[in-house]
Design a protein around this motif. Structure first.
Motif, PDB file in Angstrom:
ATOM      1  N   HIS A 281       0.854  -1.194   0.000  1.00 25.67           N
ATOM      2  CA  HIS A 281       0.000   0.000   0.000  1.00 25.67           C
ATOM      3  C   HIS A 281       0.883   1.234   0.000  1.00 25.67           C
ATOM      4  CE1 HIS A 281       0.767   1.097   4.236  1.00 25.67           C
ATOM      5  NE2 HIS A 281       0.835  -0.203   4.436  1.00 25.67           N
ATOM      6  N   LYS A 282       0.334   2.332  -0.550  1.00 21.77           N
ATOM      7  CA  LYS A 282       1.075   3.597  -0.634  1.00 21.77           C
ATOM      8  C   LYS A 282       0.079   4.734  -0.817  1.00 21.77           C
ATOM      9  CE  LYS A 282       4.921   5.928  -0.722  1.00 21.77           C
ATOM     10  NZ  LYS A 282       5.803   6.000   0.459  1.00 21.77           N
ATOM     11  N   THR A 283       0.384   5.872  -0.194  1.00 20.46           N
ATOM     12  CA  THR A 283      -0.438   7.072  -0.357  1.00 20.46           C
ATOM     13  C   THR A 283       0.465   8.258  -0.631  1.00 20.46           C
ATOM     14  OG1 THR A 283      -0.394   7.521   2.027  1.00 20.46           O
ATOM     15  CG2 THR A 283      -2.256   6.235   1.173  1.00 20.46           C
ATOM     16  N   PHE A 284      -0.043   9.210  -1.424  1.00 19.57           N
ATOM     17  CA  PHE A 284       0.622  10.486  -1.684  1.00 19.57           C
ATOM     18  C   PHE A 284      -0.397  11.593  -1.486  1.00 19.57           C
ATOM     19  CE2 PHE A 284       2.883   7.565  -4.675  1.00 19.57           C
ATOM     20  CZ  PHE A 284       4.111   7.579  -4.030  1.00 19.57           C
ATOM     21  N   HIS A 285       0.038  12.678  -0.892  1.00 22.44           N
ATOM     22  CA  HIS A 285      -0.830  13.830  -0.682  1.00 22.44           C
ATOM     23  C   HIS A 285      -0.068  15.090  -1.078  1.00 22.44           C
ATOM     24  CE1 HIS A 285      -3.715  11.328   1.510  1.00 22.44           C
ATOM     25  NE2 HIS A 285      -2.664  10.785   2.112  1.00 22.44           N
ATOM     26  N   ARG A 286      -0.611  15.814  -2.023  1.00 17.97           N
ATOM     27  CA  ARG A 286       0.029  17.035  -2.537  1.00 17.97           C
ATOM     28  C   ARG A 286      -1.000  18.155  -2.625  1.00 17.97           C
ATOM     29  NH1 ARG A 286       5.729  17.538  -3.465  1.00 17.97           N
ATOM     30  NH2 ARG A 286       6.551  15.438  -3.811  1.00 17.97           N
ATOM     31  N   TYR A 287      -0.519  19.379  -2.458  1.00 15.96           N
ATOM     32  CA  TYR A 287      -1.383  20.563  -2.600  1.00 15.96           C
ATOM     33  C   TYR A 287      -1.462  20.916  -4.080  1.00 15.96           C
ATOM     34  CZ  TYR A 287      -2.720  25.487  -2.549  1.00 15.96           C
ATOM     35  OH  TYR A 287      -3.327  26.690  -2.797  1.00 15.96           O
ATOM     36  N   THR A 288      -2.553  20.464  -4.737  1.00 16.52           N
ATOM     37  CA  THR A 288      -2.715  20.697  -6.177  1.00 16.52           C
ATOM     38  C   THR A 288      -3.993  21.446  -6.523  1.00 16.52           C
ATOM     39  OG1 THR A 288      -3.850  18.579  -6.481  1.00 16.52           O
ATOM     40  CG2 THR A 288      -1.444  18.576  -6.671  1.00 16.52           C
ATOM     41  N   THR A 289      -4.919  21.576  -5.594  1.00 17.70           N
ATOM     42  CA  THR A 289      -6.184  22.265  -5.875  1.00 17.70           C
ATOM     43  C   THR A 289      -6.357  23.414  -4.910  1.00 17.70           C
ATOM     44  OG1 THR A 289      -7.421  20.793  -4.406  1.00 17.70           O
ATOM     45  CG2 THR A 289      -7.260  20.161  -6.719  1.00 17.70           C
ATOM     46  N   ARG A 290      -6.919  24.490  -5.402  1.00 19.80           N
ATOM     47  CA  ARG A 290      -7.174  25.654  -4.568  1.00 19.80           C
ATOM     48  C   ARG A 290      -8.331  25.352  -3.625  1.00 19.80           C
ATOM     49  NH1 ARG A 290      -8.386  31.770  -6.839  1.00 19.80           N
ATOM     50  NH2 ARG A 290      -8.238  32.848  -4.843  1.00 19.80           N
ATOM     51  N   ARG A 291      -8.098  25.554  -2.340  1.00 17.21           N
ATOM     52  CA  ARG A 291      -9.098  25.207  -1.355  1.00 17.21           C
ATOM     53  C   ARG A 291     -10.372  26.027  -1.550  1.00 17.21           C
ATOM     54  NH1 ARG A 291      -6.737  21.263  -1.528  1.00 17.21           N
ATOM     55  NH2 ARG A 291      -5.236  20.499  -0.009  1.00 17.21           N
ATOM     56  N   LYS A 292     -11.533  25.362  -1.391  1.00 18.57           N
ATOM     57  CA  LYS A 292     -12.863  25.939  -1.536  1.00 18.57           C
ATOM     58  C   LYS A 292     -13.149  26.382  -2.973  1.00 18.57           C
ATOM     59  CE  LYS A 292     -13.229  27.574   3.219  1.00 18.57           C
ATOM     60  NZ  LYS A 292     -13.531  28.716   4.095  1.00 18.57           N
ATOM     61  N   GLN A 293     -12.251  26.079  -3.898  1.00 17.35           N
ATOM     62  CA  GLN A 293     -12.464  26.413  -5.307  1.00 17.35           C
ATOM     63  C   GLN A 293     -12.594  25.150  -6.144  1.00 17.35           C
ATOM     64  OE1 GLN A 293     -12.860  29.513  -6.495  1.00 17.35           O
ATOM     65  NE2 GLN A 293     -12.649  30.347  -4.441  1.00 17.35           N
ATOM     66  N   GLY A 294     -11.698  24.164  -5.880  1.00 17.38           N
ATOM     67  CA  GLY A 294     -11.757  22.921  -6.634  1.00 17.38           C
ATOM     68  C   GLY A 294     -11.131  23.062  -8.002  1.00 17.38           C
ATOM     69  N   GLY A 295     -10.898  21.942  -8.650  1.00 14.99           N
ATOM     70  CA  GLY A 295     -10.320  21.940  -9.976  1.00 14.99           C
ATOM     71  C   GLY A 295      -8.806  21.945  -9.934  1.00 14.99           C
ATOM     72  N   ALA A 296      -8.206  21.206 -10.863  1.00 12.40           N
ATOM     73  CA  ALA A 296      -6.760  21.153 -10.934  1.00 12.40           C
ATOM     74  C   ALA A 296      -6.204  22.455 -11.486  1.00 12.40           C
ATOM     75  CB  ALA A 296      -6.329  19.973 -11.807  1.00 12.40           C
ATOM     76  N   GLN A 297      -4.945  22.759 -11.123  1.00 14.20           N
ATOM     77  CA  GLN A 297      -4.318  23.983 -11.614  1.00 14.20           C
ATOM     78  C   GLN A 297      -4.110  23.924 -13.119  1.00 14.20           C
ATOM     79  OE1 GLN A 297      -3.644  26.758  -9.806  1.00 14.20           O
ATOM     80  NE2 GLN A 297      -3.162  27.690 -11.768  1.00 14.20           N
ATOM     81  N   SER A 298      -3.768  22.740 -13.641  1.00 14.81           N
ATOM     82  CA  SER A 298      -3.582  22.617 -15.089  1.00 14.81           C
ATOM     83  C   SER A 298      -4.892  22.863 -15.833  1.00 14.81           C
ATOM     84  CB  SER A 298      -3.040  21.227 -15.419  1.00 14.81           C
ATOM     85  OG  SER A 298      -3.931  20.218 -14.963  1.00 14.81           O
ATOM     86  N   ALA A 299      -6.006  22.404 -15.263  1.00 17.51           N
ATOM     87  CA  ALA A 299      -7.297  22.649 -15.902  1.00 17.51           C
ATOM     88  C   ALA A 299      -7.633  24.136 -15.884  1.00 17.51           C
ATOM     89  CB  ALA A 299      -8.394  21.852 -15.197  1.00 17.51           C
ATOM     90  N   SER A 300      -7.316  24.808 -14.777  1.00 19.46           N
ATOM     91  CA  SER A 300      -7.548  26.253 -14.716  1.00 19.46           C
ATOM     92  C   SER A 300      -6.674  27.004 -15.710  1.00 19.46           C
ATOM     93  CB  SER A 300      -7.293  26.752 -13.290  1.00 19.46           C
ATOM     94  OG  SER A 300      -7.446  28.145 -13.205  1.00 19.46           O
ATOM     95  N   ASP A 301      -5.426  26.570 -15.862  1.00 18.12           N
ATOM     96  CA  ASP A 301      -4.538  27.219 -16.830  1.00 18.12           C
ATOM     97  C   ASP A 301      -5.043  27.026 -18.254  1.00 18.12           C
ATOM     98  OD1 ASP A 301      -2.980  27.928 -14.704  1.00 18.12           O
ATOM     99  OD2 ASP A 301      -1.508  26.328 -14.979  1.00 18.12           O
ATOM    100  N   ALA A 302      -5.595  25.840 -18.537  1.00 13.90           N
ATOM    101  CA  ALA A 302      -6.071  25.578 -19.894  1.00 13.90           C
ATOM    102  C   ALA A 302      -7.308  26.396 -20.235  1.00 13.90           C
ATOM    103  CB  ALA A 302      -6.372  24.087 -20.058  1.00 13.90           C
ATOM    104  N   SER A 303      -8.148  26.682 -19.237  1.00 18.86           N
ATOM    105  CA  SER A 303      -9.400  27.402 -19.506  1.00 18.86           C
ATOM    106  C   SER A 303      -9.259  28.911 -19.355  1.00 18.86           C
ATOM    107  CB  SER A 303     -10.498  26.892 -18.569  1.00 18.86           C
ATOM    108  OG  SER A 303     -10.131  27.113 -17.218  1.00 18.86           O
ATOM    109  N   LYS A 304      -8.460  29.372 -18.389  1.00 21.25           N
ATOM    110  CA  LYS A 304      -8.360  30.804 -18.103  1.00 21.25           C
ATOM    111  C   LYS A 304      -6.984  31.397 -18.384  1.00 21.25           C
ATOM    112  CE  LYS A 304     -11.647  30.240 -14.300  1.00 21.25           C
ATOM    113  NZ  LYS A 304     -11.864  30.429 -12.840  1.00 21.25           N
ATOM    114  N   GLY A 305      -6.025  30.564 -18.757  1.00 24.35           N
ATOM    115  CA  GLY A 305      -4.673  31.060 -18.936  1.00 24.35           C
ATOM    116  C   GLY A 305      -3.863  30.859 -17.672  1.00 24.35           C
ATOM    117  N   ALA A 306      -2.543  30.818 -17.839  1.00 23.69           N
ATOM    118  CA  ALA A 306      -1.654  30.568 -16.712  1.00 23.69           C
ATOM    119  C   ALA A 306      -1.653  31.755 -15.767  1.00 23.69           C
ATOM    120  CB  ALA A 306      -0.234  30.287 -17.218  1.00 23.69           C
TER     121      ALA A 306
END
Length: 671
Positions: A281-306
């Protein structure tokens, strides 16, 4: 009860069933409706098209749209928030027929198998929701409706008469219900369909035989030892039948390989207890989504720009790191994944599916792998505990007990009620259609005047209110429509509404120019002056009394105090303003004196420390004294934030931390 049978006193494990039960297993012709008890879950009743069309329910709490019944109101409220209910609402809006829960689960399973690893989905919601219901509604439900729209468009475009492609049907509910000859006829055993292959499900008559072949013998409890120092599980565990379970979403990843052979141990008193054997078993936890906003940063960059901020840079870095960590782990586990019986994967969102299914060099998981299964129930955040809960839920046999006599009586009563309620006038009409009385011309005009006047009064448009009253020949004492409406209980007239919303200018205009009667009371017996909320509005009534005179209205009956001229009100306001300014000046002066005194005290203390250092160290006194006068960064920040509001201090502190984070990232990238 089901627990009265000796064979059902302990939880049943799919791959280690008692021989007495396994030998007499057979499929039930129809899934039973269970009465839930302590360790008994309630299976979903199978509703045919005729009952679904008639909107049959077998309890006081039911959903007429979906054709299901509930034991209490809380369960009904949970159903109203489910994807199943929302999907049927969409079907009704499109004029299509509603589906039962088994058909809906089949649609979801087909959807999960068709879009796993696909880059065509526009659902990029990777938010961190504890219950995962938000992810299902944003991803599965939207993708399901979009896919059906594409399929309907494709079917309409086929003009050559070619046969339509066959869709793989997975059956009804997520559970297969069986019974055994050694159990009472009203007791059923439920097994998840996901535990069987597609070929096994196609031959329904042989499903019990396939389940008998899957039985494994229990193993004695022992701590697994590694073959070497690198932590690789022993070959005996890897070669044994096992499952691969994986969840990813919102920056959280958890994976586990569990052996299907249960681990046997004995508790105090000689009671046997079975446990799952975790191979890896293995787990990873990373800060990749803006809290209370949701959505990945890459998805936000693709839709709204970096975005160019410290937080977005951290999220991009963590996204790339999580992707590398997950793919490296899958590469290390490749032999165990290749030999796994089934792969249960939850990866909602396009970004998460790309992490697992790539494409990338050395790809381990493939979207077209027939072993891949979605979890046939709701799951929470990806953790090791959640994976173990999911494994136990998958492999735990569901025991259901049903009272046939009670079901027959309930069905007969419901059929009689449905037949009595069905009338020719209501046939063919939507269930939610409610007849509304038609308004007369006078009522429609009153409703229009009510909406227009309320809008103008709430915006304090006094000239517009007077103009509207004059243009439409409406009295200033006009009663809002409907007069007995709850929304007009406290403010039935324009004057009441103006006073309650603290529109002093509108109050004065209605009294002096529109001749509004201040004695009119609401349904609770209060005049317009009684509902006034501030002093300026109450002064407007007193000024109107001075302007109109005592003989115009019975001001005492209207509860209006003594008259006051406009000049008197202005002078009093000016006097109050000067008093407030004077008090504010005194407060600032006192604060400045205090700050000056503190600065003087600090300066005298620094000078005293400098003189003491000069007497002790001779020629180095000047440098030491200058150093003693220097302030620390914390003291400088406190001095800069002195006199600011808490909100301003928090904003300055956030900006300082953001600059520090950007500087750290700049140094990391420079190396």
């Amino acid at each position: 009860m089901a627990q009265s049978s000796p064979l059902l006193r302990r939880p049943l494990y799919v791959y280690d069933l008692p021989n007495e039960i396994v030998s007499g297993l057979r499929l039930k012709d129809q899934a039973p409706v269970a009465t839930e008890s302590e360790t008994v879950i309630k299976p979903v009743p199978k509703v045919d098209d005729a009952l679904a069309e008639a909107r049959v329910s077998t309890a006081t709490a039911s959903c007429a749209l979906c054709g299901v019944a509930f034991k209490d109101a809380q369960e009904q409220r949970r159903h109203a928030k489910s994807d199943f209910h929302h999907y049927n609402l969409k079907q009704r809006m499109k004029g299509a027929q509603a589906v039962n829960e088994g058909q809906f689960e089949a649609l979801l399973q087909d959807l999960a198998e068709s879009i796993s690893g696909s880059d065509t989905s526009e659902s990029d919601d990777d938010g961190d929701d504890e219950s995962r219901r938000g992810d299902l509604r944003e991803d599965n439900l939207a993708a399901l409706l979009k896919r059906q729209a594409k399929l309907s468009t494709h079917v309409e475009s086929q003009d050559d008469g070619s046969p339509k492609p066959k869709r793989r049907r997975t059956g009804g509910t997520p559970l297969l219900w069986m019974t055994s000859s050694v159990l009472p006829p009203n007791i059923s055993l439920g097994f998840y369909r996901a535990l069987f292959t597609n070929l096994e499900l196609e031959d329904r008559a042989s499903v019990p035989e396939f389940l008998r072949r899957k039985q494994l013998s229990s193993q004695a409890a022992s701590k697994p030892k590694a073959d070497s120092s690198d932590g690789v599980p022993p070959a005996t565990l890897v070669d044994a039948p096992h499952f691969f379970l994986c969840m990813i979403g919102g920056g959280h990843f958890a994976a586990m390989i569990v052996s299907l052979a249960p681990k046997m141990s004995k508790k105090t008193g000689g009671i046997e207890e079975r446990h799952a054997t975790v191979i890896a078993h293995k787990t990873f936890h990373r800060y990749t989504t803006r809290r209370k906003q949701g959505g990945a940063q890459s998805a936000s960059d693709a839709s709204k720009g970096a975005a160019h901020s410290a937080g977005s840079s951290l999220r991009r870095h963590n996204e790339a790191a999580l992707t590398n960590e997950v793919r490296e782990l899958l590469g290390e586990w490749k032999p165990m994944i290749a030999s796994a019986q089934l792969l249960f994967v939850r990866a909602s969102g396009n970004t998460n599916r790309r992490v697992l299914y790539g494409p990338y060099e050395g790809q381990v998981l493939g979207s077209n792998d027939p072993r891949i299964r979605p979890f046939p129930f709701n799951t929470r955040r990806a953790t090791q505990a959640e994976l173990m809960r999911a494994f136990v839920e998958l492999t735990r046999v569901k025991v259901s007990e049903v009272d046939e006599a009670a079901l027959d009586a309930a069905a007969a009563a419901e059929a009689a009620r449905t037949a009595a309620a069905a009338t020719p006038s209501s046939a063919g009409k939507p269930h939610s259609a409610i007849a509304t009385p038609k308004l007369s011309d006078e009522e429609a005009a009153a409703q229009l005047h009510t909406s227009q006047l309320q809008s103008l009064i709430r915006r304090s448009k006094a000239p517009s209110v007077l103009s509207y009253l004059n243009k439409n020949s409406i009295s200033a004492d006009f009663r809002f429509f409907p007069a007995d409406g709850l929304q007009h209980h406290h403010a039935p007239t324009p004057l009441h509404l103006s006073a309650s919303t603290n529109s002093a200018s509108v109050v004065l205009a209605l009294l002096t120019k529109a001749s509004a009667d201040p004695k009119v009371v609401s349904r609770e017996g209060r005049t317009a002056f009684d509902v006034a909320g501030d002093r300026a509005t109450r002064d407007a009534f007193r000024v109107a009394r001075h302007t109109l005179g005592e003989a115009r209205w019975d001001w005492t009956a209207a509860h209006v105090p003594a008259a006051m001229s406009k000049d008197e009100a202005d002078r009093r306001d000016e006097r109050d303003r000067k008093e407030r300014d004077k008090k504010e000046d005194e407060r600032r002066k006192t604060e400045l004196e205090r700050l000056k005194k503190e600065e003087d005290d600090k300066q005298r203390e620094a000078e005293a420390q400098g003189k003491q250092s000069q007497g002790r160290s001779g020629g180095k006194a000047l440098g030491v004294g200058v150093k003693a006068l220097e302030k620390t960064p914390q003291e400088r920040r406190e001095e800069e934030s002195r006199g600011l509001t808490p909100e301003a201090r928090m904003r300055i502190e956030r900006e300082r931390r953001a600059r520090a984070a950007e500087e750290r990232i700049r140094r990391m990238q420079g190396r």
